[in-house]
Design an enzyme around this catalytic site. Structure first.
Site, mmCIF file in Angstrom:
data_model
loop_
_atom_site.group_PDB
_atom_site.id
_atom_site.type_symbol
_atom_site.label_atom_id
_atom_site.label_comp_id
_atom_site.label_asym_id
_atom_site.label_seq_id
_atom_site.Cartn_x
_atom_site.Cartn_y
_atom_site.Cartn_z
ATOM 1 N N ILE A 48 1.106 -1.118 0.445
ATOM 2 C CA ILE A 48 -0.062 -0.325 0.237
ATOM 3 C C ILE A 48 0.514 1.202 -0.252
ATOM 4 C CG2 ILE A 48 -1.770 1.259 1.248
ATOM 5 C CD1 ILE A 48 -3.170 -1.669 2.423
ATOM 6 N N HIS B 163 5.382 -12.744 -31.109
ATOM 7 C CA HIS B 163 6.417 -11.256 -31.131
ATOM 8 C C HIS B 163 5.873 -10.211 -31.759
ATOM 9 C CE1 HIS B 163 10.983 -10.031 -31.260
ATOM 10 N NE2 HIS B 163 10.242 -9.829 -32.540
HETATM 11 P P1 NAD Z 1 2.432 -4.695 3.852
HETATM 12 O O1 NAD Z 1 2.823 -5.632 4.691
HETATM 13 O O2 NAD Z 1 2.321 -4.905 2.071
HETATM 14 O O3 NAD Z 1 3.341 -3.588 4.466
HETATM 15 C C1 NAD Z 1 3.886 -2.847 5.589
HETATM 16 C C2 NAD Z 1 5.052 -2.110 5.622
HETATM 17 O O4 NAD Z 1 5.268 -1.771 6.884
HETATM 18 C C3 NAD Z 1 5.827 -3.627 5.425
HETATM 19 O O5 NAD Z 1 7.188 -3.434 5.641
HETATM 20 C C4 NAD Z 1 6.299 -3.318 7.449
HETATM 21 O O6 NAD Z 1 7.557 -4.031 7.511
HETATM 22 C C5 NAD Z 1 5.722 -2.099 7.437
HETATM 23 N N1 NAD Z 1 5.885 -1.767 8.831
HETATM 24 C C6 NAD Z 1 5.129 -1.954 9.723
HETATM 25 N N2 NAD Z 1 5.313 -1.894 11.348
HETATM 26 C C7 NAD Z 1 5.756 -0.710 10.665
HETATM 27 C C8 NAD Z 1 6.436 0.084 11.773
HETATM 28 N N3 NAD Z 1 5.471 1.485 12.402
HETATM 29 N N4 NAD Z 1 7.280 1.385 10.862
HETATM 30 C C9 NAD Z 1 7.397 0.971 9.548
HETATM 31 N N5 NAD Z 1 6.983 0.416 9.169
HETATM 32 C C10 NAD Z 1 6.809 -0.888 9.441
HETATM 33 O O7 NAD Z 1 1.321 -4.063 4.304
HETATM 34 P P2 NAD Z 1 0.182 -3.080 3.444
HETATM 35 O O8 NAD Z 1 0.916 -2.288 2.318
HETATM 36 O O9 NAD Z 1 -0.349 -1.898 4.391
HETATM 37 O O10 NAD Z 1 -1.268 -3.688 2.961
HETATM 38 C C11 NAD Z 1 -1.564 -4.508 3.399
HETATM 39 C C12 NAD Z 1 -2.028 -6.186 2.624
HETATM 40 O O11 NAD Z 1 -3.230 -5.753 1.867
HETATM 41 C C13 NAD Z 1 -0.883 -6.657 2.134
HETATM 42 O O12 NAD Z 1 -1.087 -7.985 2.694
HETATM 43 C C14 NAD Z 1 -1.365 -7.212 1.295
HETATM 44 O O13 NAD Z 1 -1.667 -8.383 0.652
HETATM 45 C C15 NAD Z 1 -2.779 -6.104 0.912
HETATM 46 N N6 NAD Z 1 -2.672 -5.781 -0.762
HETATM 47 C C16 NAD Z 1 -2.267 -5.759 -1.767
HETATM 48 C C17 NAD Z 1 -2.272 -5.258 -3.136
HETATM 49 C C18 NAD Z 1 -2.165 -5.991 -4.074
HETATM 50 O O14 NAD Z 1 -2.427 -6.487 -3.848
HETATM 51 N N7 NAD Z 1 -1.584 -4.953 -5.002
HETATM 52 C C19 NAD Z 1 -2.472 -3.985 -2.711
HETATM 53 C C20 NAD Z 1 -2.951 -3.230 -1.404
HETATM 54 C C21 NAD Z 1 -2.328 -4.287 -0.426
#
Ligand code: NAD
Length: 470
Positions: A184, A444
Protein backbone atom coordinates in the site's frame (compact mmCIF):
# COMPACT_ATOMS: atom_id res chain seq x y z
CA UNK A 1 -38.72 -10.21 13.28
CA UNK A 2 -36.96 -13.45 12.37
CA UNK A 3 -36.42 -14.68 8.84
CA UNK A 4 -34.55 -17.67 7.50
CA UNK A 5 -32.06 -18.33 4.76
CA UNK A 6 -30.31 -21.42 3.47
CA UNK A 7 -26.91 -19.73 3.03
CA UNK A 8 -25.93 -16.53 4.82
CA UNK A 9 -22.89 -14.69 3.53
CA UNK A 10 -21.44 -11.99 5.76
CA UNK A 11 -19.35 -9.47 3.84
CA UNK A 12 -19.89 -8.38 0.23
CA UNK A 13 -16.26 -7.99 -0.91
CA UNK A 14 -14.74 -10.04 -3.75
CA UNK A 15 -14.81 -13.16 -1.53
CA UNK A 16 -18.37 -12.72 -0.32
CA UNK A 17 -20.04 -11.67 -3.55
CA UNK A 18 -18.22 -14.34 -5.60
CA UNK A 19 -19.44 -16.97 -3.13
CA UNK A 20 -22.97 -15.52 -3.16
CA UNK A 21 -23.16 -15.45 -6.96
CA UNK A 22 -21.91 -19.03 -7.33
CA UNK A 23 -24.24 -20.29 -4.60
CA UNK A 24 -27.21 -18.64 -6.31
CA UNK A 25 -26.11 -20.07 -9.68
CA UNK A 26 -26.10 -23.51 -8.03
CA UNK A 27 -29.69 -23.00 -6.87
CA UNK A 28 -29.19 -22.04 -3.22
CA UNK A 29 -31.30 -19.49 -1.37
CA UNK A 30 -28.71 -16.83 -0.49
CA UNK A 31 -28.71 -13.78 1.81
CA UNK A 32 -25.78 -11.38 1.58
CA UNK A 33 -25.21 -8.95 4.48
CA UNK A 34 -22.83 -5.99 4.50
CA UNK A 35 -22.76 -2.71 6.46
CA UNK A 36 -22.18 -0.79 3.23
CA UNK A 37 -25.09 -0.01 0.89
CA UNK A 38 -22.78 -0.91 -2.02
CA UNK A 39 -21.45 -4.33 -2.93
CA UNK A 40 -17.73 -4.75 -3.62
CA UNK A 41 -16.06 -4.27 -0.24
CA UNK A 42 -12.72 -2.61 0.42
CA UNK A 43 -11.24 -3.87 -2.84
CA UNK A 44 -13.75 -2.07 -5.02
CA UNK A 45 -14.41 1.02 -2.93
CA UNK A 46 -11.25 1.72 -0.93
CA UNK A 47 -8.51 -0.48 -2.34
CA UNK A 48 -7.59 -2.28 -5.54
CA UNK A 49 -9.86 -0.47 -8.00
CA UNK A 50 -9.54 3.19 -6.91
CA UNK A 51 -5.77 2.82 -6.39
CA UNK A 52 -5.29 1.29 -9.83
CA UNK A 53 -7.45 4.00 -11.38
CA UNK A 54 -5.19 6.66 -9.85
CA UNK A 55 -2.00 4.77 -10.70
CA UNK A 56 -3.11 4.66 -14.32
CA UNK A 57 -3.55 8.43 -14.26
CA UNK A 58 -0.16 9.13 -12.68
CA UNK A 59 1.60 6.64 -14.98
CA UNK A 60 0.32 8.72 -17.89
CA UNK A 61 1.98 11.79 -16.33
CA UNK A 62 5.33 10.01 -16.00
CA UNK A 63 5.09 8.45 -19.48
CA UNK A 64 4.37 11.84 -21.00
CA UNK A 65 7.50 13.24 -19.32
CA UNK A 66 9.62 10.30 -20.45
CA UNK A 67 8.51 10.73 -24.06
CA UNK A 68 10.95 13.63 -24.19
CA UNK A 69 13.70 11.00 -24.61
CA UNK A 70 12.37 10.21 -28.07
CA UNK A 71 11.45 13.69 -29.16
CA UNK A 72 7.91 14.20 -27.91
CA UNK A 73 7.22 16.91 -25.37
CA UNK A 74 3.98 18.02 -23.82
CA UNK A 75 3.01 21.22 -22.07
CA UNK A 76 3.28 21.41 -18.29
CA UNK A 77 0.94 18.94 -16.53
CA UNK A 78 -2.29 20.46 -15.23
CA UNK A 79 -4.15 18.36 -12.67
CA UNK A 80 -7.85 18.98 -12.09
CA UNK A 81 -8.16 17.15 -8.79
CA UNK A 82 -11.97 17.32 -8.70
CA UNK A 83 -12.20 15.78 -12.14
CA UNK A 84 -9.65 13.08 -11.29
CA UNK A 85 -11.55 12.21 -8.10
CA UNK A 86 -14.81 12.18 -10.02
CA UNK A 87 -13.34 9.85 -12.63
CA UNK A 88 -12.02 7.48 -9.94
CA UNK A 89 -15.43 7.48 -8.23
CA UNK A 90 -17.23 6.90 -11.52
CA UNK A 91 -15.17 3.74 -12.11
CA UNK A 92 -16.09 2.29 -8.71
CA UNK A 93 -19.74 3.34 -9.07
CA UNK A 94 -20.00 1.66 -12.47
CA UNK A 95 -18.59 -1.58 -11.11
CA UNK A 96 -20.72 -1.43 -7.93
CA UNK A 97 -23.87 -0.85 -10.00
CA UNK A 98 -22.90 -3.83 -12.14
CA UNK A 99 -22.61 -6.02 -9.03
CA UNK A 100 -25.98 -4.81 -7.76
CA UNK A 101 -27.57 -5.68 -11.05
CA UNK A 102 -25.96 -9.14 -11.08
CA UNK A 103 -27.19 -9.69 -7.53
CA UNK A 104 -30.76 -8.81 -8.48
CA UNK A 105 -30.64 -11.01 -11.57
CA UNK A 106 -29.61 -13.92 -9.35
CA UNK A 107 -32.38 -13.12 -6.83
CA UNK A 108 -29.92 -12.84 -3.94
CA UNK A 109 -31.46 -11.23 -0.89
CA UNK A 110 -29.23 -8.37 0.32
CA UNK A 111 -29.42 -6.70 3.72
CA UNK A 112 -27.49 -3.58 4.71
CA UNK A 113 -26.30 -4.04 8.27
CA UNK A 114 -23.78 -5.55 10.65
CA UNK A 115 -24.29 -9.19 11.60
CA UNK A 116 -23.50 -10.54 15.07
CA UNK A 117 -23.71 -14.25 15.87
CA UNK A 118 -26.13 -15.27 18.63
CA UNK A 119 -25.35 -18.95 18.12
CA UNK A 120 -24.15 -21.25 15.33
CA UNK A 121 -27.37 -20.80 13.33
CA UNK A 122 -28.60 -17.31 14.19
CA UNK A 123 -27.34 -13.80 13.63
CA UNK A 124 -28.77 -10.48 14.72
CA UNK A 125 -28.44 -7.84 12.00
CA UNK A 126 -28.09 -4.24 13.15
CA UNK A 127 -29.26 -1.93 10.38
CA UNK A 128 -27.95 1.63 9.90
CA UNK A 129 -31.36 3.01 11.07
CA UNK A 130 -30.75 1.17 14.38
CA UNK A 131 -33.47 -1.41 13.73
CA UNK A 132 -32.58 -5.05 14.28
CA UNK A 133 -33.47 -8.25 12.49
CA UNK A 134 -32.85 -11.85 13.45
CA UNK A 135 -31.86 -14.25 10.73
CA UNK A 136 -31.52 -17.99 11.08
CA UNK A 137 -29.43 -19.91 8.58
CA UNK A 138 -28.45 -23.46 7.68
CA UNK A 139 -24.90 -22.52 6.71
CA UNK A 140 -22.92 -19.29 6.76
CA UNK A 141 -19.79 -18.00 5.05
CA UNK A 142 -17.82 -15.33 6.86
CA UNK A 143 -16.05 -12.94 4.53
CA UNK A 144 -15.53 -9.81 6.60
CA UNK A 145 -12.06 -8.90 5.32
CA UNK A 146 -9.45 -6.82 7.09
CA UNK A 147 -8.72 -3.27 8.18
CA UNK A 148 -5.55 -1.18 8.46
CA UNK A 149 -3.32 -1.72 11.48
CA UNK A 150 -3.03 1.52 13.47
CA UNK A 151 0.25 2.84 14.82
CA UNK A 152 -0.03 2.96 18.60
CA UNK A 153 0.09 6.30 20.43
CA UNK A 154 -0.56 8.62 17.52
CA UNK A 155 -2.89 11.61 17.70
CA UNK A 156 -6.36 11.57 16.25
CA UNK A 157 -5.78 13.86 13.28
CA UNK A 158 -7.34 14.19 9.84
CA UNK A 159 -3.78 14.74 8.57
CA UNK A 160 -3.00 11.11 9.40
CA UNK A 161 -4.26 8.99 6.54
CA UNK A 162 -4.87 5.29 6.07
CA UNK A 163 -5.36 3.59 2.71
CA UNK A 164 -9.08 4.48 2.67
CA UNK A 165 -8.72 8.18 3.46
CA UNK A 166 -5.65 8.54 1.21
CA UNK A 167 -7.78 7.32 -1.70
CA UNK A 168 -10.32 10.07 -1.04
CA UNK A 169 -7.73 12.39 -2.61
CA UNK A 170 -8.75 15.35 -0.50
CA UNK A 171 -5.77 17.45 -1.67
CA UNK A 172 -2.24 17.08 -2.99
CA UNK A 173 -0.17 17.63 0.15
CA UNK A 174 3.12 19.46 -0.30
CA UNK A 175 4.84 16.82 1.79
CA UNK A 176 3.70 13.31 2.66
CA UNK A 177 5.39 10.71 4.84
CA UNK A 178 4.50 7.10 4.18
CA UNK A 179 5.00 4.80 7.15
CA UNK A 180 5.52 1.27 5.76
CA UNK A 181 7.28 0.41 2.52
CA UNK A 182 4.93 -2.44 1.59
CA UNK A 183 2.24 -2.87 -1.08
CA UNK A 184 0.00 0.00 0.00
CA UNK A 185 2.77 2.41 0.96
CA UNK A 186 4.55 2.10 -2.36
CA UNK A 187 1.41 2.13 -4.52
CA UNK A 188 -0.14 5.16 -2.85
CA UNK A 189 3.26 6.82 -2.43
CA UNK A 190 3.69 6.52 -6.21
CA UNK A 191 0.26 8.08 -6.77
CA UNK A 192 0.95 11.11 -4.58
CA UNK A 193 4.52 11.52 -5.91
CA UNK A 194 3.05 11.40 -9.44
CA UNK A 195 0.59 14.13 -8.50
CA UNK A 196 3.41 16.33 -7.23
CA UNK A 197 3.75 15.72 -3.46
CA UNK A 198 7.20 15.39 -1.92
CA UNK A 199 6.90 11.81 -0.71
CA UNK A 200 9.21 10.18 1.85
CA UNK A 201 9.01 6.56 3.02
CA UNK A 202 9.95 5.10 6.39
CA UNK A 203 10.34 1.32 6.48
CA UNK A 204 11.05 -0.71 9.59
CA UNK A 205 12.99 -3.54 7.89
CA UNK A 206 16.19 -3.35 5.84
CA UNK A 207 14.43 -3.24 2.47
CA UNK A 208 11.25 -2.17 0.69
CA UNK A 209 8.66 -4.89 0.11
CA UNK A 210 10.09 -7.34 2.65
CA UNK A 211 9.74 -10.93 1.51
CA UNK A 212 10.01 -10.16 -2.20
CA UNK A 213 13.26 -11.38 -3.90
CA UNK A 214 15.76 -8.50 -3.90
CA UNK A 215 16.65 -8.80 -7.58
CA UNK A 216 12.99 -8.07 -8.39
CA UNK A 217 12.83 -5.11 -6.01
CA UNK A 218 16.03 -3.45 -7.26
CA UNK A 219 14.67 -2.03 -10.56
CA UNK A 220 11.73 -0.57 -8.64
CA UNK A 221 14.04 0.92 -6.02
CA UNK A 222 16.08 2.60 -8.75
CA UNK A 223 12.98 4.23 -10.22
CA UNK A 224 11.54 5.16 -6.83
CA UNK A 225 14.79 6.99 -6.06
CA UNK A 226 13.86 9.37 -8.86
CA UNK A 227 10.30 10.02 -7.67
CA UNK A 228 10.59 9.83 -3.86
CA UNK A 229 12.23 12.53 -1.78
CA UNK A 230 13.71 10.11 0.74
CA UNK A 231 13.55 6.46 1.75
CA UNK A 232 14.63 5.56 5.28
CA UNK A 233 15.14 1.85 5.93
CA UNK A 234 15.63 0.17 9.33
CA UNK A 235 13.64 3.09 10.71
CA UNK A 236 10.56 3.27 12.92
CA UNK A 237 8.25 6.17 13.66
CA UNK A 238 8.26 6.70 17.42
CA UNK A 239 6.17 9.84 17.85
CA UNK A 240 3.78 12.03 15.88
CA UNK A 241 2.62 15.41 17.10
CA UNK A 242 0.15 17.73 15.41
CA UNK A 243 1.45 21.28 14.82
CA UNK A 244 -0.15 24.35 13.26
CA UNK A 245 1.25 23.53 9.84
CA UNK A 246 1.18 19.77 9.88
CA UNK A 247 2.63 16.84 11.74
CA UNK A 248 5.98 16.66 13.47
CA UNK A 249 7.20 13.10 13.07
CA UNK A 250 10.01 11.62 15.11
CA UNK A 251 11.63 8.45 13.88
CA UNK A 252 14.46 6.29 15.10
CA UNK A 253 16.84 4.15 13.07
CA UNK A 254 18.38 0.81 14.05
CA UNK A 255 21.39 2.56 15.61
CA UNK A 256 19.07 4.48 17.93
CA UNK A 257 19.57 7.79 16.10
CA UNK A 258 16.40 9.84 16.12
CA UNK A 259 15.27 12.48 13.68
CA UNK A 260 12.29 14.87 13.62
CA UNK A 261 10.74 16.24 10.47
CA UNK A 262 7.52 18.08 9.69
CA UNK A 263 5.10 16.83 7.01
CA UNK A 264 1.76 18.12 5.83
CA UNK A 265 0.31 14.61 5.97
CA UNK A 266 1.29 11.10 7.03
CA UNK A 267 -0.04 7.86 5.57
CA UNK A 268 0.14 4.79 7.77
CA UNK A 269 0.42 1.57 5.76
CA UNK A 270 1.97 -0.97 8.11
CA UNK A 271 -0.24 -3.95 7.34
CA UNK A 272 -3.82 -5.08 7.83
CA UNK A 273 -5.58 -7.10 10.51
CA UNK A 274 -8.54 -9.50 10.21
CA UNK A 275 -12.02 -8.14 10.98
CA UNK A 276 -13.21 -10.60 13.60
CA UNK A 277 -14.03 -8.32 16.53
CA UNK A 278 -17.57 -7.56 17.79
CA UNK A 279 -19.15 -10.27 15.70
CA UNK A 280 -20.19 -12.61 18.49
CA UNK A 281 -17.74 -15.28 17.33
CA UNK A 282 -17.59 -16.40 20.98
CA UNK A 283 -21.22 -17.55 20.57
CA UNK A 284 -20.11 -20.04 17.91
CA UNK A 285 -17.49 -22.80 17.86
CA UNK A 286 -15.18 -20.78 15.59
CA UNK A 287 -11.52 -20.83 16.66
CA UNK A 288 -8.91 -18.17 15.93
CA UNK A 289 -5.16 -18.71 15.59
CA UNK A 290 -2.51 -16.77 17.53
CA UNK A 291 -2.57 -13.90 15.03
CA UNK A 292 -6.35 -13.60 15.17
CA UNK A 293 -7.10 -15.29 11.83
CA UNK A 294 -10.03 -17.72 11.64
CA UNK A 295 -8.84 -21.34 11.58
CA UNK A 296 -10.20 -23.19 8.55
CA UNK A 297 -9.84 -26.54 6.79
CA UNK A 298 -8.77 -26.80 3.16
CA UNK A 299 -12.52 -26.64 2.34
CA UNK A 300 -12.63 -23.34 4.30
CA UNK A 301 -14.83 -24.84 7.01
CA UNK A 302 -14.25 -23.32 10.46
CA UNK A 303 -14.22 -25.27 13.75
CA UNK A 304 -18.00 -24.67 13.68
CA UNK A 305 -19.43 -27.12 11.13
CA UNK A 306 -22.18 -24.66 10.08
CA UNK A 307 -19.80 -21.82 9.34
CA UNK A 308 -17.17 -21.37 6.63
CA UNK A 309 -14.68 -18.50 6.38
CA UNK A 310 -12.85 -17.04 3.39
CA UNK A 311 -10.54 -14.19 2.44
CA UNK A 312 -8.42 -11.90 4.61
CA UNK A 313 -9.87 -13.25 7.87
CA UNK A 314 -8.35 -16.68 7.10
CA UNK A 315 -4.79 -15.36 6.73
CA UNK A 316 -2.15 -14.30 4.24
CA UNK A 317 -1.95 -13.49 1.47
CA UNK A 318 -4.67 -10.88 1.90
CA UNK A 319 -5.61 -10.67 -1.75
CA UNK A 320 -8.98 -10.34 -3.47
CA UNK A 321 -8.38 -13.17 -5.93
CA UNK A 322 -7.44 -15.56 -3.12
CA UNK A 323 -10.69 -14.65 -1.32
CA UNK A 324 -12.76 -15.22 -4.46
CA UNK A 325 -11.28 -18.67 -5.02
CA UNK A 326 -11.73 -19.64 -1.39
CA UNK A 327 -15.36 -18.53 -1.77
CA UNK A 328 -15.82 -20.86 -4.72
CA UNK A 329 -14.26 -23.74 -2.74
CA UNK A 330 -16.57 -23.14 0.23
CA UNK A 331 -19.70 -22.98 -1.93
CA UNK A 332 -18.75 -26.01 -4.00
CA UNK A 333 -18.13 -27.95 -0.79
CA UNK A 334 -21.57 -26.93 0.49
CA UNK A 335 -23.01 -28.09 -2.80
CA UNK A 336 -21.51 -31.54 -2.27
CA UNK A 337 -18.42 -31.35 -4.46
CA UNK A 338 -15.24 -33.02 -3.23
CA UNK A 339 -12.91 -30.07 -3.52
CA UNK A 340 -10.25 -28.17 -1.59
CA UNK A 341 -8.33 -24.90 -1.68
CA UNK A 342 -4.73 -26.00 -2.24
CA UNK A 343 -3.26 -23.76 -4.92
CA UNK A 344 0.37 -24.24 -5.96
CA UNK A 345 0.58 -20.61 -7.00
CA UNK A 346 -1.32 -17.54 -5.81
CA UNK A 347 -0.18 -14.54 -7.84
CA UNK A 348 0.66 -11.28 -6.08
CA UNK A 349 1.16 -7.99 -7.88
CA UNK A 350 2.58 -4.72 -6.61
CA UNK A 351 1.10 -2.16 -9.01
CA UNK A 352 3.97 0.30 -8.81
CA UNK A 353 5.90 1.43 -11.86
CA UNK A 354 7.57 -0.91 -12.68
CA UNK A 355 5.16 -3.54 -11.43
CA UNK A 356 6.41 -6.55 -9.49
CA UNK A 357 4.52 -9.80 -9.87
CA UNK A 358 5.28 -13.15 -8.31
CA UNK A 359 3.66 -16.57 -8.00
CA UNK A 360 4.59 -19.91 -6.50
CA UNK A 361 7.96 -20.45 -4.81
CA UNK A 362 10.27 -17.45 -4.43
CA UNK A 363 14.06 -17.66 -4.34
CA UNK A 364 13.96 -16.25 -0.76
CA UNK A 365 11.61 -18.99 0.35
CA UNK A 366 13.73 -21.69 -1.32
CA UNK A 367 16.84 -20.38 0.47
CA UNK A 368 14.99 -20.25 3.82
CA UNK A 369 13.74 -23.81 3.36
CA UNK A 370 17.18 -24.98 2.19
CA UNK A 371 15.53 -26.26 -0.94
CA UNK A 372 17.63 -26.90 -4.05
CA UNK A 373 16.36 -24.87 -7.00
CA UNK A 374 17.76 -23.52 -10.26
CA UNK A 375 17.17 -19.91 -11.17
CA UNK A 376 16.85 -18.76 -14.76
CA UNK A 377 16.55 -15.09 -15.65
CA UNK A 378 15.93 -13.12 -18.77
CA UNK A 379 16.87 -9.43 -18.65
CA UNK A 380 14.43 -7.20 -20.51
CA UNK A 381 17.38 -5.28 -21.96
CA UNK A 382 17.45 -8.16 -24.46
CA UNK A 383 13.73 -7.93 -25.26
CA UNK A 384 12.82 -6.09 -28.44
CA UNK A 385 9.39 -5.22 -27.05
CA UNK A 386 10.87 -3.73 -23.85
CA UNK A 387 13.14 -1.53 -25.94
CA UNK A 388 10.27 -0.29 -28.10
CA UNK A 389 8.65 0.84 -24.83
CA UNK A 390 11.89 2.48 -23.67
CA UNK A 391 11.68 0.28 -20.56
CA UNK A 392 14.58 -2.14 -20.46
CA UNK A 393 14.97 -2.39 -16.67
CA UNK A 394 12.70 -5.42 -16.27
CA UNK A 395 13.65 -8.97 -15.39
CA UNK A 396 11.75 -12.23 -15.79
CA UNK A 397 12.82 -15.01 -13.48
CA UNK A 398 11.95 -18.68 -13.16
CA UNK A 399 12.51 -20.84 -10.08
CA UNK A 400 12.92 -24.38 -11.34
CA UNK A 401 13.12 -27.80 -9.72
CA UNK A 402 16.55 -29.17 -10.72
CA UNK A 403 15.33 -32.79 -10.84
CA UNK A 404 11.98 -32.63 -12.63
CA UNK A 405 12.77 -29.28 -14.32
CA UNK A 406 9.23 -28.18 -13.41
CA UNK A 407 8.56 -24.46 -12.94
CA UNK A 408 7.99 -23.90 -9.22
CA UNK A 409 7.93 -20.11 -9.12
CA UNK A 410 7.90 -17.07 -11.38
CA UNK A 411 8.91 -13.50 -10.60
CA UNK A 412 8.64 -10.57 -12.97
CA UNK A 413 9.54 -6.92 -12.58
CA UNK A 414 8.69 -4.49 -15.34
CA UNK A 415 5.71 -2.58 -16.75
CA UNK A 416 2.78 -4.94 -17.23
CA UNK A 417 4.27 -7.65 -14.98
CA UNK A 418 0.83 -8.05 -13.39
CA UNK A 419 -0.67 -9.14 -16.69
CA UNK A 420 2.26 -11.41 -17.57
CA UNK A 421 2.24 -13.37 -14.32
CA UNK A 422 -0.95 -15.27 -15.25
CA UNK A 423 1.11 -17.41 -17.65
CA UNK A 424 3.42 -18.27 -14.76
CA UNK A 425 0.45 -19.33 -12.61
CA UNK A 426 -0.82 -21.55 -15.41
CA UNK A 427 2.64 -23.06 -15.93
CA UNK A 428 3.03 -23.91 -12.23
CA UNK A 429 -0.49 -25.24 -11.77
CA UNK A 430 -0.16 -27.43 -14.89
CA UNK A 431 3.21 -28.83 -13.77
CA UNK A 432 4.94 -27.36 -16.84
CA UNK A 433 8.66 -28.08 -17.33
CA UNK A 434 11.20 -25.55 -18.64
CA UNK A 435 11.44 -27.61 -21.81
CA UNK A 436 7.66 -27.37 -22.36
CA UNK A 437 7.59 -23.63 -21.66
CA UNK A 438 10.37 -22.92 -24.15
CA UNK A 439 8.61 -24.99 -26.83
CA UNK A 440 5.36 -22.97 -26.63
CA UNK A 441 5.18 -20.31 -29.35
CA UNK A 442 4.88 -16.83 -27.89
CA UNK A 443 3.86 -13.83 -30.01
CA UNK A 444 6.63 -11.48 -31.18
CA UNK A 445 7.33 -8.76 -30.26
CA UNK A 446 5.77 -9.02 -26.79
CA UNK A 447 6.98 -9.04 -23.21
CA UNK A 448 5.45 -12.51 -22.86
CA UNK A 449 8.44 -13.82 -24.80
CA UNK A 450 10.57 -13.12 -21.72
CA UNK A 451 8.93 -16.10 -20.01
CA UNK A 452 9.79 -18.38 -22.92
CA UNK A 453 13.30 -16.95 -23.15
CA UNK A 454 13.87 -17.49 -19.40
CA UNK A 455 13.09 -21.17 -19.99
CA UNK A 456 15.43 -21.11 -23.00
CA UNK A 457 18.10 -19.52 -20.78
CA UNK A 458 17.68 -22.35 -18.27
CA UNK A 459 18.31 -24.81 -21.09
CA UNK A 460 21.33 -22.79 -22.32
CA UNK A 461 19.50 -22.01 -25.56
CA UNK A 462 18.22 -18.44 -25.25
CA UNK A 463 18.11 -16.77 -28.67
CA UNK A 464 18.66 -13.25 -27.40
CA UNK A 465 21.20 -13.75 -24.61
CA UNK A 466 24.33 -15.88 -24.73
CA UNK A 467 24.43 -17.96 -21.58
CA UNK A 468 25.74 -21.47 -22.33
CA UNK A 469 24.51 -24.27 -20.04
CA UNK A 470 27.02 -24.94 -17.27
P1 NAD B 1 2.46 -4.82 3.89
O1 NAD B 1 2.60 -5.94 4.84
O2 NAD B 1 2.56 -5.07 2.44
O3 NAD B 1 3.53 -3.69 4.24
C1 NAD B 1 3.64 -3.11 5.49
C2 NAD B 1 5.07 -2.60 5.62
O4 NAD B 1 5.14 -1.80 6.79
C3 NAD B 1 6.10 -3.70 5.79
O5 NAD B 1 7.15 -3.47 4.88
C4 NAD B 1 6.53 -3.58 7.25
O6 NAD B 1 7.87 -3.97 7.45
C5 NAD B 1 6.34 -2.09 7.48
N1 NAD B 1 6.11 -1.70 8.87
C6 NAD B 1 5.37 -2.33 9.81
N2 NAD B 1 5.37 -1.62 10.97
C7 NAD B 1 6.10 -0.51 10.72
C8 NAD B 1 6.46 0.61 11.51
N3 NAD B 1 6.04 0.75 12.76
N4 NAD B 1 7.25 1.58 10.94
C9 NAD B 1 7.67 1.45 9.65
N5 NAD B 1 7.35 0.41 8.87
C10 NAD B 1 6.58 -0.56 9.40
O7 NAD B 1 1.07 -4.13 4.29
P2 NAD B 1 0.24 -3.01 3.54
O8 NAD B 1 1.07 -2.32 2.53
O9 NAD B 1 -0.41 -2.24 4.62
O10 NAD B 1 -0.84 -3.88 2.79
C11 NAD B 1 -1.70 -4.72 3.56
C12 NAD B 1 -2.18 -5.91 2.78
O11 NAD B 1 -2.98 -5.49 1.72
C13 NAD B 1 -1.02 -6.71 2.23
O12 NAD B 1 -0.95 -7.91 2.96
C14 NAD B 1 -1.36 -6.95 0.81
O13 NAD B 1 -1.52 -8.33 0.59
C15 NAD B 1 -2.68 -6.25 0.57
N6 NAD B 1 -2.54 -5.35 -0.57
C16 NAD B 1 -2.32 -5.87 -1.79
C17 NAD B 1 -2.17 -5.06 -2.87
C18 NAD B 1 -1.95 -5.65 -4.21
O14 NAD B 1 -2.20 -6.83 -4.37
N7 NAD B 1 -1.47 -4.90 -5.17
C19 NAD B 1 -2.20 -3.69 -2.72
C20 NAD B 1 -2.40 -3.18 -1.48
C21 NAD B 1 -2.58 -4.03 -0.40
Amino acid sequence: MTSNTQLLIIGAGPGGYTAAFLAADLGMDVTLVDPSPHLGGVCLHHGCIPSKTLLHATNIISESKEAEAFGITFDKTHIDLDKLRHWKNSVTTKLANGLNHLCKQRKIHTIQGKATFENSNTVCIHRPDESKEKLTFEKAILATGSSPVRLPNIPDSTRILNSTTALNLENIPKSLLIVGGGYIGLELGSVYAGLGSDVSVVEMTDGLLPGVDRDLVRPLERRLKRILKKTSLNTKVTHIEETNQGLLVTSENAKGKSDSQEYEKVLIAIGRKPNTADMGLENTNIKLDKRGFVKVTTQRQTADSAIFAIGDITGEPMLAHKAAHEGRTAVETLHGKNTSFEPKAIPAVVFTDPEIATCGLTENQATKENRAVKIAKFPWAASGRALTLNRNEGVTKLIIDPESQKILGVGIVGPGAGELIAEGVLAIEMGTTADQLQSIIHPHPTLSETLMESAEAFLGQSTHIFRPKK
